[in-house]
Design a protein around this motif. Structure first.
Motif, PDB file in Angstrom:
ATOM      1  N   TYR A  20       2.230  11.511   6.646  1.00  0.00           N
ATOM      2  CA  TYR A  20       1.237  10.329   6.277  1.00  0.00           C
ATOM      3  C   TYR A  20       2.116   9.748   7.431  1.00  0.00           C
ATOM      4  CZ  TYR A  20       0.498  13.068   2.006  1.00  0.00           C
ATOM      5  OH  TYR A  20       0.453  13.810   1.476  1.00  0.00           O
TER       6      TYR A  20
ATOM      7  N   PHE B 199       1.510   4.219  -2.758  1.00  0.00           N
ATOM      8  CA  PHE B 199       1.024   5.689  -2.927  1.00  0.00           C
ATOM      9  C   PHE B 199       2.620   6.156  -3.091  1.00  0.00           C
ATOM     10  CE2 PHE B 199       1.740   9.067  -0.199  1.00  0.00           C
ATOM     11  CZ  PHE B 199       1.036  10.224   0.170  1.00  0.00           C
TER      12      PHE B 199
ATOM     13  N   ARG C   1      -1.276   7.119  17.083  1.00  0.00           N
ATOM     14  CA  ARG C   1      -2.147   8.046  16.485  1.00  0.00           C
ATOM     15  C   ARG C   1      -2.827   8.732  16.447  1.00  0.00           C
ATOM     16  NH1 ARG C   1      -4.447   2.445  15.709  1.00  0.00           N
ATOM     17  NH2 ARG C   1      -6.293   3.194  16.917  1.00  0.00           N
TER      18      ARG C   1
ATOM     19  N   GLN D 187       0.457  -1.322  -0.084  1.00  0.00           N
ATOM     20  CA  GLN D 187       0.024   0.005  -0.192  1.00  0.00           C
ATOM     21  C   GLN D 187       0.815   1.627  -0.100  1.00  0.00           C
ATOM     22  OE1 GLN D 187      -2.629   0.533   3.560  1.00  0.00           O
ATOM     23  NE2 GLN D 187      -3.692   1.559   2.668  1.00  0.00           N
TER      24      GLN D 187
ATOM     25  N   GLU E  48       2.627   9.809  -5.826  1.00  0.00           N
ATOM     26  CA  GLU E  48       3.658  11.097  -5.615  1.00  0.00           C
ATOM     27  C   GLU E  48       4.672  11.407  -6.564  1.00  0.00           C
ATOM     28  OE1 GLU E  48       1.606  12.524  -3.618  1.00  0.00           O
ATOM     29  OE2 GLU E  48       0.099  11.284  -3.625  1.00  0.00           O
TER      30      GLU E  48
ATOM     31  N   LYS F  35       2.957  18.322   6.258  1.00  0.00           N
ATOM     32  CA  LYS F  35       2.099  17.242   6.040  1.00  0.00           C
ATOM     33  C   LYS F  35       3.138  15.788   6.849  1.00  0.00           C
ATOM     34  CE  LYS F  35      -0.841  18.448   2.157  1.00  0.00           C
ATOM     35  NZ  LYS F  35      -1.809  18.447   1.126  1.00  0.00           N
TER      36      LYS F  35
ATOM     37  N   GLU G 288      -1.801  14.483   7.246  1.00  0.00           N
ATOM     38  CA  GLU G 288      -3.224  14.352   6.388  1.00  0.00           C
ATOM     39  C   GLU G 288      -3.694  12.657   6.037  1.00  0.00           C
ATOM     40  OE1 GLU G 288      -4.206  15.969   2.579  1.00  0.00           O
ATOM     41  OE2 GLU G 288      -3.653  16.993   4.187  1.00  0.00           O
ATOM     42  N   GLU G 289      -3.244  11.347   6.486  1.00  0.00           N
ATOM     43  CA  GLU G 289      -3.556  10.530   6.205  1.00  0.00           C
ATOM     44  C   GLU G 289      -3.133   8.994   7.017  1.00  0.00           C
ATOM     45  OE1 GLU G 289      -5.131   7.950   2.631  1.00  0.00           O
ATOM     46  OE2 GLU G 289      -3.690   9.352   1.958  1.00  0.00           O
ATOM     47  N   ILE G 290      -3.829   8.246   7.545  1.00  0.00           N
ATOM     48  CA  ILE G 290      -3.736   6.897   8.650  1.00  0.00           C
ATOM     49  C   ILE G 290      -3.802   6.350   7.991  1.00  0.00           C
ATOM     50  CG2 ILE G 290      -3.662   6.127  10.700  1.00  0.00           C
ATOM     51  CD1 ILE G 290      -4.429   8.899  11.875  1.00  0.00           C
ATOM     52  N   PHE G 291      -2.245   5.523   7.605  1.00  0.00           N
ATOM     53  CA  PHE G 291      -2.432   3.785   6.756  1.00  0.00           C
ATOM     54  C   PHE G 291      -2.611   2.560   8.346  1.00  0.00           C
ATOM     55  CE2 PHE G 291      -0.269   6.849   3.810  1.00  0.00           C
ATOM     56  CZ  PHE G 291      -1.212   6.262   2.823  1.00  0.00           C
TER      57      PHE G 291
ATOM     58  N   LYS H  42      -2.533  12.739  15.425  1.00  0.00           N
ATOM     59  CA  LYS H  42      -3.760  13.550  15.618  1.00  0.00           C
ATOM     60  C   LYS H  42      -3.692  14.863  15.885  1.00  0.00           C
ATOM     61  CE  LYS H  42      -7.276   9.869  13.581  1.00  0.00           C
ATOM     62  NZ  LYS H  42      -8.020   8.827  14.619  1.00  0.00           N
TER      63      LYS H  42
ATOM     64  N   ASP I 207       6.961  17.123   3.329  1.00  0.00           N
ATOM     65  CA  ASP I 207       6.121  16.485   3.829  1.00  0.00           C
ATOM     66  C   ASP I 207       6.684  14.809   3.982  1.00  0.00           C
ATOM     67  OD1 ASP I 207       4.210  17.763   3.112  1.00  0.00           O
ATOM     68  OD2 ASP I 207       3.058  16.679   1.502  1.00  0.00           O
TER      69      ASP I 207
END
Length: 488
Positions: A169, A87, A178, A83, A91, A167, A188-191, A182, A150
């Motif tokens: 990730y 990603f 987490r 994953q 990018e 940013k 921006e995004e959490i995998f 936050k 980032d």
């Protein structure tokens, strides 16, 4: 380049000008390159285990560089997160600069970057700087002070880097990490890969293998004594002591065999090999399980039992490090480990260990050990390989292993039949003729196991296979019934 301040929200930023910096351990890959290097170093040179503490005292970077002199991670079996790679590729297509920024040594980072071919810049620990947490933040801010950056990370140490990034990730299943990420407001995004750590730990302990330790009850039952009172307490303590020690050694074995397990069709699904369970848990579980195994036995059981348990632990540990790579000796040791359980069970409840039982167990378990090796070689024969990884066997040995295993199984039945005709039987069994039926069922079971193995239908552990096989369970129940009938 556009000047950027993370506090200025009115400036439009061209995404392609912002480099994406990616952490390695736990982010780009499952696992930890330092831990994997340590395990490979210790497996090759076990004495390093006693030197590691002195290196650690001189600093994390010093420790990393010293380990690197003896071993590197197995680059061919590193577990990349699909994953995350997908990603990064997306990018990359936006013409963004992709940076590998890791606390691993520069040499390791360079090799991984070379293999993947997707990084424009590689930053690793070197020149006295351990590129982690605040040090990594400072390095990235200094390099990309005009554009900002980032960052993609996974651990508590990466929180400091997220603070300095435009940013973030996050790649983490840990709730505490987490939550802190936050709170920063720029993630921006959490995998997240949903897993149950407790279930993975239980699976890694291989509790299903504890069934082998039921052998400690056998001397008591064959002496026609019931497991009640002190007999029950001592037998149960012996059972759990062996089980916890065995689980500790299973974990050690899986840590040392990480690379070979990842290439095995079944073993690659194990928690450590699959990357679902962090290797760090292994270093915590091993001492806890050893304590859980030795402490009750020291408090409740005789000294002789504890000496046998210690011998079992030493032998299994030596087996994990080196003895399993020595052909013939490895199967003899596997057979001996079963016999040791029987001997320990007799000592725990203070009943004599029948020499007939010990001889029978040695032959029958030698046969089962050969089944295990035969199955591995059979699976190997279906591939292009000619030698078992981490073992001393070649494909050409498969016929000889089968002969030794089948012969040992038949010899165990011969020993059992001779036992039926011994003087001990008269004192213990009222209808000893039924034991001939037991011998017949044992013979049928052994031959059935070998036919299954020869047909490629065998699990690589024949004991576990039998307990999952309806036919095997039926045979065991019939044998138990016949033994009880002979005693009544």
């Amino acid at each position: 380049m556009t000047e950027y301040s993370k506090h200025d929200t009115n400036i439009e930023i061209d995404e392609s000008e912002i480099p994406l910096c990616v952490d390695l351990d736990g982010t780009l890959i499952h696992g930890d390159t330092l831990l994997e290097s340590c395990l490979r170093a210790v497996k090759a040179k076990p004495f390093l285990l006693f030197i590691f503490p002195f290196w650690i005292l001189q600093g994390k970077l010093f420790f990393k560089e010293k380990v690197l002199l003896f071993a590197e991670p197995d680059y061919d079996t590193l577990l990349y997160r699909d994953q995350i790679l997908e990603f990064i590729e997306q990018e990359k297509q936006k013409d963004r600069q992709i940076v590998l920024a890791t606390a691993s040594c520069q040499k390791i980072a360079d090799k991984i970057a070379e293999d993947l071919g997707i990084f424009d810049l590689v930053l690793g620990s070197q020149n006295g700087i351990n590129l982690r947490s605040e040090q990594k933040t400072a390095e990235l801010q200094n390099r990309f002070k005009e554009t900002g950056f980032d960052y993609m990370g996974d651990s508590q140490a990466d929180i400091a880097v997220f603070k300095g990034a435009r940013k973030g990730y996050l790649v983490s299943g840990k709730s505490k990490v987490r939550k802190k990420a936050k709170e920063l407001g720029n993630v921006e995004e959490i995998f997240v890969e949903k897993t149950s750590t407790l279930k993975l730990i239980i699976k890694q302990m291989r509790i299903y293998q504890w069934v082998k330790n039921l052998l400690v009850f056998l001397p008591l039952l064959l002496a026609h004594k019931f497991p009640v009172g002190d007999f029950l307490v001592n037998s149960m303590t012996a059972f759990f002591s062996f089980s916890f020690i065995a689980s500790a050694v299973y974990i050690l074995n899986d840590l040392l065999d990480l690379s070979s397990d990842r290439t095995h069709p079944r073993k690659r699904k194990r928690p450590f090999a699959s990357g679902k369970l962090s290797l760090k848990y292994g270093f915590v579980l091993i001492p806890l399980l050893l304590l859980a195994g030795f402490l009750p036995s020291i408090l409740l059981l005789p000294l002789d039992f504890n000496l046998i348990l210690l011998a079992y632990f030493i032998l299994t540990t030596l087996y994990s490090f080196m003895l399993k790579r020595i052909y013939i000796l490895d199967i003899l040791i596997l057979a001996s480990l079963y016999t040791i359980r029987l001997l320990a069970g007799a000592v725990a409840v203070d009943v004599p260990a029948s020499p007939w039982l010990l001889a029978f167990s040695m032959f029958i378990f030698l046969s089962l050990a050969c089944v295990k090796r035969f199955t591995e070689l059979y699976d190997l024969s279906q591939t292009s390989k000619d030698r078992a990884t981490g073992r001393g066997y070649r494909i050409d040995d498969i016929g000889l292993v089968k002969i030794i295993g089948a012969a040992s199984g038949l010899l165990s039945i011969l020993v059992f039949v001779l036992y039926i005709n011994s003087a001990e039987i008269v004192a213990l069994y009222k209808t000893p003729i039924l034991l001939y039926l037991v011998a017949f069922m044992l013979l049928y079971w052994i031959l059935r196991i070998w036919f299954k193995a020869a047909r490629g239908e065998m699990h690589d552990d024949p004991i576990v296979f039998t307990l999952r096989d309806k036919g095997g369970i039926a045979i065991i129940l019939i044998i138990i019934g016949l033994v009880f009938g002979a005693a009544l």
